[in-house]
Design an enzyme around this catalytic site. Structure first.
Site, PDB file in Angstrom:
ATOM      1  N   ARG A  66     -13.001  28.661  54.531  1.00  0.00           N
ATOM      2  CA  ARG A  66     -12.809  29.957  53.866  1.00  0.00           C
ATOM      3  C   ARG A  66     -14.029  30.860  53.957  1.00  0.00           C
ATOM      4  NH1 ARG A  66     -11.121  27.560  48.421  1.00  0.00           N
ATOM      5  NH2 ARG A  66     -10.826  25.528  49.373  1.00  0.00           N
ATOM      6  N   GLU A 103     -16.181  19.149  44.944  1.00  0.00           N
ATOM      7  CA  GLU A 103     -15.482  18.998  43.665  1.00  0.00           C
ATOM      8  C   GLU A 103     -14.316  18.022  43.770  1.00  0.00           C
ATOM      9  OE1 GLU A 103     -13.583  22.452  41.886  1.00  0.00           O
ATOM     10  OE2 GLU A 103     -13.717  21.557  39.898  1.00  0.00           O
TER      11      GLU A 103
HETATM   12  O1  LIG Z   1     -19.275  23.459  45.780  1.00  0.00           O
HETATM   13  P1  LIG Z   1     -18.331  22.393  46.282  1.00  0.00           P
HETATM   14  O2  LIG Z   1     -17.954  21.411  45.210  1.00  0.00           O
HETATM   15  O3  LIG Z   1     -18.860  21.712  47.500  1.00  0.00           O
HETATM   16  O4  LIG Z   1     -16.956  23.083  46.673  1.00  0.00           O
HETATM   17  C1  LIG Z   1     -16.876  24.305  47.352  1.00  0.00           C
HETATM   18  C2  LIG Z   1     -16.270  24.153  48.707  1.00  0.00           C
HETATM   19  O5  LIG Z   1     -14.930  23.618  48.621  1.00  0.00           O
HETATM   20  C3  LIG Z   1     -14.041  24.465  49.315  1.00  0.00           C
HETATM   21  O6  LIG Z   1     -13.897  24.125  50.652  1.00  0.00           O
HETATM   22  P2  LIG Z   1     -12.992  22.947  51.191  1.00  0.00           P
HETATM   23  O7  LIG Z   1     -13.889  21.796  51.545  1.00  0.00           O
HETATM   24  O8  LIG Z   1     -11.888  22.677  50.237  1.00  0.00           O
HETATM   25  O9  LIG Z   1     -12.470  23.495  52.574  1.00  0.00           O
HETATM   26  P3  LIG Z   1     -11.581  24.761  53.001  1.00  0.00           P
HETATM   27  O10 LIG Z   1     -12.451  25.992  52.837  1.00  0.00           O
HETATM   28  O11 LIG Z   1     -11.277  24.513  54.430  1.00  0.00           O
HETATM   29  O12 LIG Z   1     -10.357  24.824  52.135  1.00  0.00           O
HETATM   30  C4  LIG Z   1     -14.685  25.833  49.221  1.00  0.00           C
HETATM   31  O13 LIG Z   1     -14.195  26.706  50.223  1.00  0.00           O
HETATM   32  C5  LIG Z   1     -16.146  25.511  49.370  1.00  0.00           C
HETATM   33  O14 LIG Z   1     -16.533  25.417  50.730  1.00  0.00           O
HETATM   34  N1  LIG Z   2     -11.745  24.864  41.921  1.00  0.00           N
HETATM   35  C1  LIG Z   2     -11.753  25.246  43.209  1.00  0.00           C
HETATM   36  N2  LIG Z   2     -10.954  26.255  43.634  1.00  0.00           N
HETATM   37  C2  LIG Z   2     -10.963  26.640  44.943  1.00  0.00           C
HETATM   38  N3  LIG Z   2     -11.737  26.069  45.866  1.00  0.00           N
HETATM   39  C3  LIG Z   2     -12.540  25.064  45.480  1.00  0.00           C
HETATM   40  N4  LIG Z   2     -13.451  24.331  46.159  1.00  0.00           N
HETATM   41  C4  LIG Z   2     -13.988  23.443  45.297  1.00  0.00           C
HETATM   42  N5  LIG Z   2     -13.503  23.592  44.071  1.00  0.00           N
HETATM   43  C5  LIG Z   2     -12.586  24.605  44.148  1.00  0.00           C
END
Ligand SMILES: O=P(O)(O)OC[C@H]1O[C@H](OP(=O)(O)OP(=O)(O)O)[C@H](O)[C@@H]1O
Ligand SMILES: Nc1ncnc2[nH]cnc12
Length: 179
Positions: A66, A103
């Site tokens: 994202r 998370e």
């Molecule tokens: O601070 P954190 O606990 O590390 O979480 C944040 C990360 O989690 C999500 O990505 P995700 O790994 O779900 O991948 P995506 O963007 O492909 O959905 C979001 O886009 C951040 O990159």
């Molecule tokens: N609560 C949340 N919502 C969307 N993206 C996330 N990536 C990690 N935690 C998230």
């Protein structure tokens, strides 16, 4: 009132929340409605361009996946390269790799070693800061390639998870929506 308060209010109106996604107990904050709205999307891109146009940025870095939504348009505006940090196993050639916890689970991140030259000034974009595992891992990779991290930018910060503590000391970070 911050100059960008109007933007923050518009973002807050469109970001949706989904309980128990992708796992029970997670309140998922969805940025995709921003991408669906050309006017808000453009206002956000204008904001980032204004923030970074005078900061001598050499490379914009976006975090899989994202972070790419926001990073590529900023690289276009600044007319500089965009470099992705990808989930493990997706990038060819010589890479640095790091494992991290986020998370909702564990993952790995990679960067192509030659994508950034030592000393280049980078800004890092992602949609959301939660536990900070992702940005912490990304900053370690950027340090390995010798990048100078000018700032880390998030559209959303989940403040109770205190992810900012994973950002290296002295590196600026900014988030627009704080929940
Ligand atoms: O601070 P954190 O606990 O590390 O979480 C944040 C990360 O989690 C999500 O990505 P995700 O790994 O779900 O991948 P995506 O963007 O492909 O959905 C979001 O886009 C951040 O990159
Ligand atoms: N609560 C949340 N919502 C969307 N993206 C996330 N990536 C990690 N935690 C998230």
């Amino acid at each position: 009132m911050a100059q960008h308060q109007g933007l923050v209010e518009k973002l807050d109106k469109v970001v949706r929340q989904y309980p128990d996604f992708p796992q029970k107990g997670i309140l998922f904050r969805d940025v995709h409605p921003i991408m669906s709205d050309p006017a808000i999307r453009k206002e956000l891109q204008d904001y980032y361009a204004t923030q970074y146009q005078a900061q001598d940025i050499d490379v914009v870095v976006g975090l899989d996946s994202r972070g790419y939504y926001f990073g590529v348009p900023l690289a276009d505006r600044l007319n500089v390269p965009f470099v992705p940090i990808r989930k493990g196993g997706k990038l060819p050639g010589a890479t640095y790799k790091i494992e991290y916890a986020k998370e909702y689970g564990k993952d790995s991140l990679e960067i192509q070693i030659e994508a950034i030259k030592p000393g280049q000034r980078v800004v890092v974009l992602d949609d959301l800061l939660a536990t900070g595992g992702t940005i912490g891992g990304a900053c370690q990779l950027l340090e390995k390639v010798g990048a100078v991290i000018v700032a880390c930018e998030f559209v959303i910060e989940l403040v109770d998870l205190d992810g900012k503590k994973q950002i290296p000391q002295g590196v600026k970070y900014n988030s627009l929506l704080k929940y």
